[in-house]
Design a protein around this motif. Structure first.
Motif, short mmCIF file in Angstrom:
data_model
loop_
_atom_site.label_atom_id
_atom_site.label_comp_id
_atom_site.label_asym_id
_atom_site.label_seq_id
_atom_site.Cartn_x
_atom_site.Cartn_y
_atom_site.Cartn_z
N GLN A 1 0.83 -1.20 0.00
CA GLN A 1 0.00 0.00 0.00
C GLN A 1 0.87 1.25 0.00
OE1 GLN A 1 -3.65 0.60 1.95
NE2 GLN A 1 -3.72 -1.46 2.77
N ILE B 1 -13.22 -0.98 -7.26
CA ILE B 1 -12.65 -1.54 -6.03
C ILE B 1 -11.13 -1.46 -6.10
CG2 ILE B 1 -12.49 -3.57 -4.53
CD1 ILE B 1 -15.31 -2.59 -4.77
N ASP B 2 -10.50 -0.96 -5.05
CA ASP B 2 -9.04 -1.00 -4.95
C ASP B 2 -8.68 -0.99 -3.46
OD1 ASP B 2 -6.80 -0.39 -7.34
OD2 ASP B 2 -6.07 -0.15 -5.29
N PHE B 3 -7.43 -1.40 -3.16
CA PHE B 3 -7.06 -1.52 -1.76
C PHE B 3 -6.13 -0.41 -1.28
CE2 PHE B 3 -3.10 -2.73 -3.37
CZ PHE B 3 -2.21 -3.13 -2.39
N THR B 4 -5.74 0.49 -2.16
CA THR B 4 -4.77 1.53 -1.79
C THR B 4 -5.46 2.88 -1.65
OG1 THR B 4 -3.11 0.33 -3.06
CG2 THR B 4 -2.56 2.56 -2.38
N ARG B 5 -5.44 3.46 -0.48
CA ARG B 5 -6.20 4.67 -0.20
C ARG B 5 -5.81 5.86 -1.09
NH1 ARG B 5 -5.74 2.61 5.15
NH2 ARG B 5 -7.77 2.13 6.08
N LEU C 1 -7.26 5.37 -4.47
CA LEU C 1 -8.71 5.52 -4.47
C LEU C 1 -9.12 6.99 -4.42
CD1 LEU C 1 -9.97 2.66 -2.14
CD2 LEU C 1 -10.41 2.94 -4.56
N GLU C 2 -8.37 7.80 -3.70
CA GLU C 2 -8.71 9.22 -3.63
C GLU C 2 -8.65 9.86 -5.01
OE1 GLU C 2 -10.03 10.94 -1.18
OE2 GLU C 2 -10.09 9.00 -0.15
N ARG D 1 -11.72 8.77 -6.87
CA ARG D 1 -12.91 9.51 -6.44
C ARG D 1 -12.93 10.91 -7.06
NH1 ARG D 1 -11.82 6.93 -1.23
NH2 ARG D 1 -13.46 5.39 -0.85
N ARG E 1 -13.07 0.73 -0.94
CA ARG E 1 -11.80 0.09 -0.60
C ARG E 1 -12.01 -1.39 -0.30
NH1 ARG E 1 -8.47 -0.62 4.08
NH2 ARG E 1 -6.27 -0.72 3.47
N ASP F 1 -9.94 -5.60 -1.31
CA ASP F 1 -9.01 -6.28 -2.20
C ASP F 1 -9.80 -7.08 -3.24
OD1 ASP F 1 -9.62 -8.92 -1.26
OD2 ASP F 1 -8.28 -8.61 0.45
N SER G 1 -14.31 -8.12 -1.48
CA SER G 1 -14.67 -6.75 -1.77
C SER G 1 -16.06 -6.40 -1.23
CB SER G 1 -14.64 -6.51 -3.28
OG SER G 1 -13.35 -6.77 -3.78
#
Length: 230
Positions: free
Chosen positions: A11, A77-81, A84-85, A88, A101, A103, A107
């Motif tokens: 991450q 869907i993704d796991f890295t903040r 993801l920002e 968005r 968020r 994996d 999900s």
């Protein structure tokens, strides 16, 4: 290294390079066309629900939204903040594009999609990061169900006659994009490990599909497989 430590390291790595990845995802010659082809392979119609696994910085989400229209639903869907920002931010104008968020194997669909059927699932450059890519494809196929579509797009070594110099560049890119990037020697070369994972995932999708479309792009390095499920 524990699984949690490995996840935190990944991450941090991908979060640190989120801005560069976003630039590569949107501006690399040939990649925007590839993303459009992958979205087209989902065979979406107005009002459909589509999930993108590993949506990254959201480069595919507007194109998917264009295909399902304002009546449809797009879930990224993704796991890295930090990644993801950026996703968005790039989709904030759409009220039917949701980013969550999670994996690729666990999900939070219910929190976003509710009881909606999922018509298609897209995963671009994701399966190489998974411990069990074939098992993940099985899970995705089960999620979508009969007559839905699953589409995979991944980079692996080229089989073309002009492949050697291209594969040399590909290996360097894989090593530099695989945390940690400070290693010079590997017991299991990252690009060979990636090849095996991608072969397993695309093979499993073919096994699960009633109709299959295969394409190669970017000098044979990128493989796109779309399947209509049985």
């Amino acid at each position: 290294m524990s699984a949690s430590t490995s996840s935190e390291s990944a991450q941090a790595f991908y979060g640190r390079w989120a801005r560069l990845y976003d630039l590569i995802a949107r501006r690399t010659p040939g990649i925007p066309h590839l993303r459009k082809r992958a979205a087209t392979a989902c065979r979406l119609e107005t009002g459909d629900t589509v999930v993108e696994m590993g949506c990254g910085t959201g480069a595919n989400l507007p194109s998917l939204r264009e295909r399902v229209g304002p009546e449809g639903t797009v879930i990224g869907i993704d796991f890295t903040r930090p990644v993801l920002e950026r996703a968005r931010e790039s989709t904030s104008e759409y009220d039917n594009v949701h980013v969550a968020r999670g994996d690729a194997t666990q999900s939070p669909f219910d929190a976003v999609a509710g009881d909606a059927d999922i018509d298609a699932l897209l995963a671009t450059f994701v399966v190489g990061m998974l411990d069990d890519p074939a098992g993940a494809v099985d899970d995705w196929c089960d999620l979508v169900g009969p007559d839905g579509h699953v589409v995979l797009a991944n980079a692996a070594r080229s089989d073309a006659w002009y492949a050697p110099p291209i594969n040399a560049v590909f290996r360097a890119i894989v090593v530099l994009s695989t945390p940690p990037t400070t290693k010079l020697l590997y017991e299991d070369e990252p690009h060979l490990r990636l090849d095996r994972k991608i072969d397993a995932a695309h093979r499993r999708l073919r096994e699960r599909s009633a109709a299959i479309a295969d394409e190669t792009h970017v000098f044979g390095v990128v493989r796109v497989t779309g399947g209509r499920l049985e």
